[in-house]
Design a protein around this motif. Structure first.
Motif, short mmCIF file in Angstrom:
data_model
loop_
_atom_site.label_atom_id
_atom_site.label_comp_id
_atom_site.label_asym_id
_atom_site.label_seq_id
_atom_site.Cartn_x
_atom_site.Cartn_y
_atom_site.Cartn_z
N VAL A 189 -42.21 -119.90 -29.67
CA VAL A 189 -42.31 -118.49 -29.33
C VAL A 189 -43.71 -117.93 -29.63
O VAL A 189 -44.39 -117.45 -28.73
CB VAL A 189 -41.20 -117.66 -30.01
N PRO A 190 -44.18 -118.01 -30.89
CA PRO A 190 -45.52 -117.45 -31.12
C PRO A 190 -46.62 -118.20 -30.37
O PRO A 190 -47.59 -117.59 -29.94
CB PRO A 190 -45.71 -117.54 -32.64
N GLY A 191 -46.45 -119.50 -30.21
CA GLY A 191 -47.50 -120.27 -29.54
C GLY A 191 -47.68 -119.89 -28.09
O GLY A 191 -48.76 -120.02 -27.52
N ALA A 192 -46.60 -119.40 -27.47
CA ALA A 192 -46.68 -119.06 -26.05
C ALA A 192 -47.12 -117.62 -25.82
O ALA A 192 -47.30 -117.20 -24.68
CB ALA A 192 -45.34 -119.32 -25.38
N VAL A 193 -47.30 -116.87 -26.90
CA VAL A 193 -47.56 -115.43 -26.76
C VAL A 193 -48.71 -115.07 -25.79
O VAL A 193 -48.53 -114.22 -24.93
CB VAL A 193 -47.75 -114.76 -28.14
N PRO A 194 -49.87 -115.72 -25.89
CA PRO A 194 -50.94 -115.29 -24.98
C PRO A 194 -50.55 -115.44 -23.51
O PRO A 194 -50.79 -114.54 -22.70
CB PRO A 194 -52.10 -116.23 -25.33
N GLY A 232 -48.29 -113.35 -18.24
CA GLY A 232 -47.14 -113.26 -17.36
C GLY A 232 -46.62 -111.83 -17.28
O GLY A 232 -46.28 -111.34 -16.20
N ALA A 233 -46.56 -111.16 -18.41
CA ALA A 233 -46.07 -109.79 -18.43
C ALA A 233 -46.97 -108.89 -17.59
O ALA A 233 -46.49 -108.05 -16.83
CB ALA A 233 -46.00 -109.27 -19.86
N ARG A 234 -48.28 -109.12 -17.69
CA ARG A 234 -49.21 -108.30 -16.91
C ARG A 234 -49.05 -108.56 -15.42
O ARG A 234 -48.97 -107.63 -14.62
CB ARG A 234 -50.65 -108.58 -17.34
N LEU A 235 -49.00 -109.84 -15.05
CA LEU A 235 -48.82 -110.14 -13.63
C LEU A 235 -47.46 -109.64 -13.16
O LEU A 235 -47.32 -109.15 -12.04
CB LEU A 235 -48.94 -111.64 -13.40
N GLY A 236 -46.45 -109.76 -14.02
CA GLY A 236 -45.12 -109.29 -13.67
C GLY A 236 -45.11 -107.79 -13.43
O GLY A 236 -44.45 -107.30 -12.50
N LEU A 237 -45.83 -107.07 -14.24
CA LEU A 237 -45.89 -105.61 -14.05
C LEU A 237 -46.53 -105.29 -12.71
O LEU A 237 -46.06 -104.42 -11.97
CB LEU A 237 -46.68 -104.96 -15.19
N SER A 238 -47.58 -106.02 -12.39
CA SER A 238 -48.23 -105.77 -11.10
C SER A 238 -47.26 -106.06 -9.95
O SER A 238 -47.16 -105.31 -8.99
CB SER A 238 -49.53 -106.57 -11.03
N THR A 239 -46.51 -107.14 -10.07
CA THR A 239 -45.53 -107.45 -9.02
C THR A 239 -44.43 -106.40 -8.98
O THR A 239 -43.96 -106.03 -7.90
CB THR A 239 -44.91 -108.83 -9.27
N ALA A 240 -44.03 -105.93 -10.14
CA ALA A 240 -42.98 -104.90 -10.19
C ALA A 240 -43.44 -103.64 -9.46
O ALA A 240 -42.70 -103.05 -8.68
CB ALA A 240 -42.61 -104.58 -11.64
N ILE A 241 -44.69 -103.26 -9.72
CA ILE A 241 -45.22 -102.06 -9.06
C ILE A 241 -45.30 -102.27 -7.55
O ILE A 241 -44.92 -101.41 -6.76
CB ILE A 241 -46.60 -101.70 -9.66
N TYR A 245 -52.72 -114.31 -32.24
CA TYR A 245 -51.97 -115.22 -31.39
C TYR A 245 -52.86 -115.82 -30.32
O TYR A 245 -52.42 -116.59 -29.49
CB TYR A 245 -50.80 -114.49 -30.74
N GLY A 246 -54.11 -115.43 -30.35
CA GLY A 246 -55.04 -115.98 -29.37
C GLY A 246 -55.18 -115.13 -28.12
O GLY A 246 -55.71 -115.58 -27.12
N VAL A 247 -54.69 -113.88 -28.17
CA VAL A 247 -54.84 -112.99 -27.01
C VAL A 247 -56.24 -112.37 -27.05
O VAL A 247 -56.60 -111.72 -28.02
CB VAL A 247 -53.80 -111.87 -27.03
N THR A 248 -57.01 -112.63 -26.01
CA THR A 248 -58.38 -112.13 -26.02
C THR A 248 -58.56 -110.97 -25.06
O THR A 248 -59.61 -110.36 -24.99
CB THR A 248 -59.37 -113.23 -25.63
N GLY A 249 -57.52 -110.64 -24.30
CA GLY A 249 -57.63 -109.52 -23.37
C GLY A 249 -58.51 -109.84 -22.21
O GLY A 249 -59.07 -108.96 -21.59
#
Ligand SMILES: Nc1ncnc2c1ncn2[C@@H]1O[C@H](COP(=O)(O)OP(=O)(O)OP(=O)(O)O)[C@@H](O)[C@H]1O
Ligand SMILES: Nc1ncnc2c1ncn2[C@@H]1O[C@H](COP(=O)(O)OP(=O)(O)OP(=O)(O)O)[C@@H](O)[C@H]1O
Ligand SMILES: O=C([O-])O
Ligand SMILES: [Mg+2]
Ligand SMILES: [Mg+2]
Lengths: 337, 305, 253, 253, 305
Positions: free
Chosen positions: D170-175, D180-189, D249-253
């Motif tokens: 779970v934590p390793g996949a966070v970035p 995915g969440a960002r792309l998913g939001l774009s698809t949702a919109i 978690y390695g998220v660099t934005g």
């Protein structure tokens, strides 16, 4: 055939006596006895039932009379049908051709019944680009705009028959809204389209001209309200009241058309002039005359012969005018053939 | 070594623009945190140096002292804040093919999508050299670094040492006047490192190129260099000592005299670090720093286990 | 023995079999026009296979998808490379990318029809529009992963700015470009329904979109299954070819 | 001075200004109902802002997008984690993912309407369907990038299979989950137009899709611009929050 | 070192299943290509060994000989093809917290999303130890490895050596009976490496754990180990020699006797490699291999520059 309104039972909507079945007939039926109820209606963008909802929003016309009108808007009448068959809506609408096709293709398990004619219209003209189309025959080799599954398919069919046009030489282009048709007209992307009077100015603006009226090709269009038979049976009183109040509401709109058109423009953006024009192009009251019935039979016959569905059927079996007969017995004048 | 000055570094100072940090290409190793928080200080201050044509010159200094920074200025990858760097009397203003660079990490420097030969031909291709001639020069360079027979392999089929050889061959083939090498053998295992050091000396002898070589390994410095520039520590680091190694090639690190020279160099480096620390923090603290200095030197000296 | 079982499971056959069974069971509870069974769908399928309609739909849609996608590649890859490499291009163009990628292609339906007509053009542009974003975005990401040392190396070997763009940026971004191309293809296939809502008379999107007007839920299913199968194999093929031919660029499939 | 210029360019203001000018010039050549100018669009905008319609549309669409997207996250992340971690789950489910991701949501329009009703449910399911694929696919990719040594470490420290799933997978996949969440939001919109095409009475998708039925091209533009702006800022916000809170978690934005 | 046998390795053989290569977790270094193409051979063949409780035991062998493979079998990460490995008379069938593992690459082994303290507490948390107790044990372990004051830092704020210390502390805190270490200092610079070697000896003395330590650095082996197992080369590698280092701790590599012992160990390793090469390719070729063997040993020996 016409099963005779006076012999039909319907459940009363008054909660207190839900268990008891009360006989109703035109003589003892009074809409004031029908309790408050909700009716879910699928509306077509810009049709009479959508207008009812707008009127209700601004004046409480239906609400005050105990009718809780819930509408769901669809781009085409025919889209309401799926929602009715799956019991998500109580009432929808279709044009003759669309309804005939729908029922013809789902004969085995359809519960659908036409229960009132909302409108009979000849307000459709074939608008053409006068530079390319001088007479109907000129359509050969040119592009005609239609919409998949809607009544224009029938109108073109009748046009081709009437003027002996080779339909394989006409390029039919399907659009999904009249806006797209206007766009095509304006950009010389096509040469003809069936235009109703309401929107005709937009086509005239871009230089198109009317050439043929639907009555010229014997395709006068009837539009019907439709519901499942079980709904009509179980809620006859409510449907009757709905029809009656709607008729009165239409009269109210007639009398206050200018103000009403303003509300429409504010609510859905349709230009006020177009609202008035569109309203005036047709009559507004619920009937079921013989010519409407015969139109359905005629369209059915034509569709079957054109291979739209595999088995011939009798539309008579898909009409139930009991509710209408309760409130407007004089308007139910059709006789089964 | 001729007597013509090849590279002339005068009054060079360098201050990093922290805002543009992310845009800069220098990537030091992870031990650089000692400088964090002093971003407005000068890393290098008033560095002066002359390197003769054909010289094998070493930059020796503790980690983070600014060796790579100076090298990057000479290579033209970084802008200097003050001073001047001239190659053959011409101010350096950007990268140029007369200064070949061998990077520490061969993996990031060579092109994985090109074969060994294509990698080595790269500089010639950029200069528009014809295919046949390109091939000839490249094959010579490949032979020079001992990669004959591997011409058509791709980098992912090579070991770390072989990749570093490809990088050297690539630089040689482009025929630069100066070869700039930033700890090119730092990531290799001891055996491969030894072999490549010897090969580098051979190549230098054969081609007569000027070589500017960064290391923090004292033994490597003494084994390879003619002259060693010793750096003080940042901030305000500069070259504080220059040592000439008095032995002929090939040298033997196990030779006692060489061993002693390594000790001598170690001391010089210690002195340089101690002196600059003292300067930074005031003389009175210098003695407490004794131990710290020795640690830094030890770190700079990877000979001992 | 164990190996064969594993192979069968891995091939996905079991999953498909399970899906078919579930589909069949669910369809028992519903009328055909509501939820056609696999058999009913197959009958509908046979019908349009035999009269040639399905082949026509497939061939026209595949052409549109490939053309629209190719254009998206042709525009998206260079744009992505330039944005990724040159800060100034990035500053100018990136805001648009991050705006329009939230604007759905079907929002442009009428506009495209007006601007580009009823012909193929408007459909291709719609597909290109929809599929260009993953291509551009992944290409940019690819350029950003290139180690700056490679540019330094190229420049000290005598490459000028243009040469280093061609010889470092382009090949260095290849793996991500490929990811973008794959995602773009999937978006292109998805957008075929939208594109064929637009004044079309044939194609798989048209089949899916208009079958409901003819009450042919079975044909909707046929269209859906065909789109899924086409996409599935196109993607597999793309991965395979890329893996074989772009190994040294770091494409791992 | 130079710095201010740079900041202005970086902010994207210039690009927007340029876009507005181009928009204005192009609109000169067309009637309002074909291509409204920025001014005409603004008038239309004012109209529906003042009568409150736009706020209603925005609020209902934002709700739908957020709900549909949340559901996609709620289902997609666990599914992706399980597929990524357990080969057997992968073999069973992956074929479906690689099939359905090529089947467009609007292909299901009528079907969802029939199956899930004319209410919110069918719209939410459509949005969830559309946005779940990038979420699942990126989550899988995230799990695959986890160094197997981490699992070995966890297990030799006494973690059982479940614990190592929770504390490593779970934590390793966070970035990647975040991507995915960002792309998913774009698809949702993007899919809001599809969701509100049928059987809706309000929402930005409804505005965009039905405005053409009332010949209000200016409102189509208002809808498009609003969607783009909402997406733009939602994405910026998501990136910002993630960068701040998920740094380790390695998220660099 | 007591006299109880802690680990008993009997007739262990290992053959990699090439089909499942990608699924296996072992990731050797990139120099392993010598084994490519022989995937159906046994890597290890008939390995036998007993390790006593509290022993500091070294695996020494050329790169690619199978040290990591054997270690992974003992750790429970890999299945053996033949034979048996017992811990306290119980067959090993998978990873277990009684065998703590310290991996070569700390970056991939520790959890970057947890602070130093949380990393060290990890094993205890998995076992359900209460928060307060967990903290106490973790802080002790952190102090033991010299990381006091860094408890709340995240791994990305630490240097390579500090990360390796976190890994050691994490293993210690989980209180395993055996500590398995695969070239844990291989990636560190010389200075840090030396410091950690000394710390490891201290930890071992304090805790009395059995340590199984892999290296290909002969000096490191002699500096650290009580007993050294020498490996022949793959395929069919096995432990062919066992050496006991006769010196007390702390040892001094600069001590001449130790230096000579390193030479002796080097010879033993050479012999082992030579013998197995001879066995693989027939005795008549053995002499031509002389040079190759020396190369391999040199590679295994990173002492020299
Ligand atoms: N891009 C940069 N921005 C800001 N500071 C930097 C940058 N690169 C390096 N520094 C700082 O400048 C100093 C000198 O760094 P440099 O890389 O030149 O050292 P070095 O002598 O090459 O060290 P090493 O031997 O570890 O490679 C260090 O303190 C470092 O933190
Ligand atoms: N997963 C694997 N699949 C197939 N072969 C492997 C695998 N892992 C290792 N090997 C092979 O087994 C042999 C022994 O590898 P191992 O990693 O155990 O060596 P090692 O002694 O640890 O080497 P080093 O000192 O370089 O770490 C090598 O020849 C290697 O190529
Ligand atoms: O959809 C029609 O009612 O024609
Ligand atoms: Mg450096
Ligand atoms: Mg190993």
């Amino acid at each position: 055939g016409n099963e005779g309104a006076d012999t039909i039972e319907a459940g009363s909507k008054l909660k207190s006596d839900e268990e008891t079945k009360v006989e109703i007939d035109p003589e003892n039926f009074n809409i004031d006895d029908v309790g408050e109820f909700t009716i879910r209606v699928g509306v077509n963008s810009g049709d009479g039932n959508q207008y009812l909802k707008i009127l209700d929003n601004h004046t409480g016309y239906l609400k005050d009379r105990g009718i809780n009108l819930e509408t769901t808007e669809f781009a085409a009448g025919i889209n309401t049908i799926d929602a009715i068959t799956t019991d998500q809506l109580d009432v929808g609408l279709f044009a003759d051709y669309a309804g005939v096709n729908r029922i013809g293709n789902t004969l085995a398990d359809t519960q659908l019944r036409a229960f009132a004619t909302i409108r009979k219209s000849n307000a459709y003209n074939l608008y053409v680009n006068p530079d390319t189309i001088k007479e109907p025959k000129d359509l050969e080799g040119h592009t005609a705009i239609s919409m998949a599954g809607v009544v224009f398919e029938y109108d073109y069919g009748k046009l081709f028959e009437t003027y002996d046009i080779d339909k394989s030489k006409v390029e039919l282009v399907n659009v999904s809204s009249t806006q797209e048709a206007i766009a095509l007209a304006a950009t010389n992307g096509a040469d003809s389209y069936w235009v109703n009077d309401q929107i005709a100015p937009k086509f005239e603006e871009v230089g198109w001209k009317p050439l043929v009226n639907i009555s010229d090709v014997d395709a006068t269009m009837y539009t019907f309200l439709v519901a499942n038979n079980s709904y009509l049976e179980e809620h006859k009183a409510e449907v009757a009241k709905f029809l009656k109040v709607s008729d009165e509401a239409f009269d109210y709109i007639d009398e206050n058309l200018d103000e009403f058109a303003g509300w429409v423009q504010a609510d859905i953006g349709l230009d006020k002039d177009l609202v008035i024009r569109g309203w005036k192009e047709a009559t507004h009251n619920y009937t079921f005359p013989q010519d409407a019935y015969e139109d359905l039979l005629k369209v059915e016959d034509w569709c079957y012969k054109n291979g739209n569905f595999p088995t011939e059927y009798d539309f008579t079996d898909y009409i139930n005018t009991d509710a209408l007969a309760l409130v407007s017995p004089d308007e139910v004048t059709w006789q089964a053939k | 070594m001729s007597n013509n000055t090849k590279i002339k570094i005068e009054h060079i100072s360098k201050k990093y623009d922290v805002e543009n940090k992310a845009l800069l290409f220098t990537k030091g190793n992870s031990a650089h945190d000692n400088f964090v928080g002093h971003e407005t200080d000068f890393v290098l201050k008033d560095v002066n140096l002359e390197i003769k044509e054909g010289e094998f010159h070493i930059f020796l200094g503790a980690s983070g002292c600014g060796k790579t920074t100076l090298l990057n200025i000479v290579a033209g990858f970084l802008n200097k804040t003050e001073g001047s760097v001239k190659l053959d009397d011409k101010e350096i203003s950007g990268p140029g093919s007369e200064r070949g660079v061998v990077f520490q990490n061969a993996d990031s420097a060579i092109f994985p999508w090109l074969t060994v030969q294509k990698n080595v031909e790269y500089g010639l291709r950029m200069r528009g050299v014809k295919k046949e001639e390109r091939k000839k020069i490249a094959l010579d360079a490949i032979e020079l670094v001992g990669l004959k027979g591997h011409e058509h392999k791709y980098p992912d089929e090579l070991s770390g040492g072989m990749k570093q050889r490809v990088q050297i061959a690539r630089s040689i083939a482009a025929n630069p006047e100066v070869l700039i090498m930033d700890e090119p053998f730092g990531a290799l295992d001891a055996q491969t490192r030894r072999t490549l050091q010897d090969e580098l000396i051979n190549i230098w002898k054969k081609t007569g190129k000027t070589i500017l070589f960064v290391t923090h390994d004292i033994a490597e410095a003494v084994y390879l260099g003619e002259n060693i520039s010793i750096f003080s520590v940042a901030p305000d680091a500069s070259i504080v000592d220059k040592i000439t190694v008095p032995y002929k090639y090939p040298r033997d690190v196990n030779d006692q005299r060489v061993g002693e020279f390594i000790k001598y160099t170690t001391e010089q480096l210690e002195n340089a670090i101690r002196a600059s620390k003292a300067k930074h923090e005031g003389l009175q603290k210098a003695e407490n720093e004794e131990e710290a200095v020795e640690n830094e030197v030890a770190e700079a000296n990877s000979v001992a286990v | 023995m164990k190996n064969i079982t594993r192979k069968i499971i891995k091939s996905g056959i079991i999953s498909w079999a399970v899906l078919f069974v579930i589909w069949g069971i669910v369809s028992l509870f519903y009328a055909e026009s509501f939820f056609p069974s696999p058999v009913e769908t197959f009958v509908g399928f046979k019908e349009i296979v035999l009269n040639g309609k399905l082949w026509e739909d497939i061939s026209i849609s595949v052409q549109r998808v490939l053309l629209g996608w190719s254009r998206a590649l042709l525009i998206g890859i260079p744009v992505g490379l330039l944005i990724g490499r040159f800060r100034i291009v990035n500053w100018f163009i990136e805001p648009f990318i991050n705006f329009f990628r939230f604007v759905p292609a079907i929002g442009f339906l009428t506009l495209f029809l007006m601007w580009f007509g009823v012909g193929e053009e408007s459909k291709l542009i719609l597909i290109t529009y929809a599929s260009i974003f993953p291509i551009i975005i992944n290409t940019i990401a690819g350029v950003n992963t290139i180690n700056p040392v490679k540019y330094q190396a190229a420049e000290s070997l005598g490459a000028n700015r243009f040469q280093s763009f061609i010889t470092v940026t382009v090949p260095g971004a290849v793996p991500s470009i490929l990811t973008g191309a794959r995602l773009g293809l999937s978006t292109a296939i998805i957008s075929i329904v939208g594109a064929e809502m637009l004044a079309a008379n044939s194609g798989l999107g048209y089949l899916v979109y208009t079958s409901r007007l003819y009450y042919r839920t079975d044909w909707i299913f046929v269209g859906i299954v065909t789109l899924g199968v086409l996409g599935f194999f196109a993607d597999k093929f793309l991965r395979f070819v890329a893996k074989k031919s772009l190994k040294h660029y770091g494409v791992t499939g």
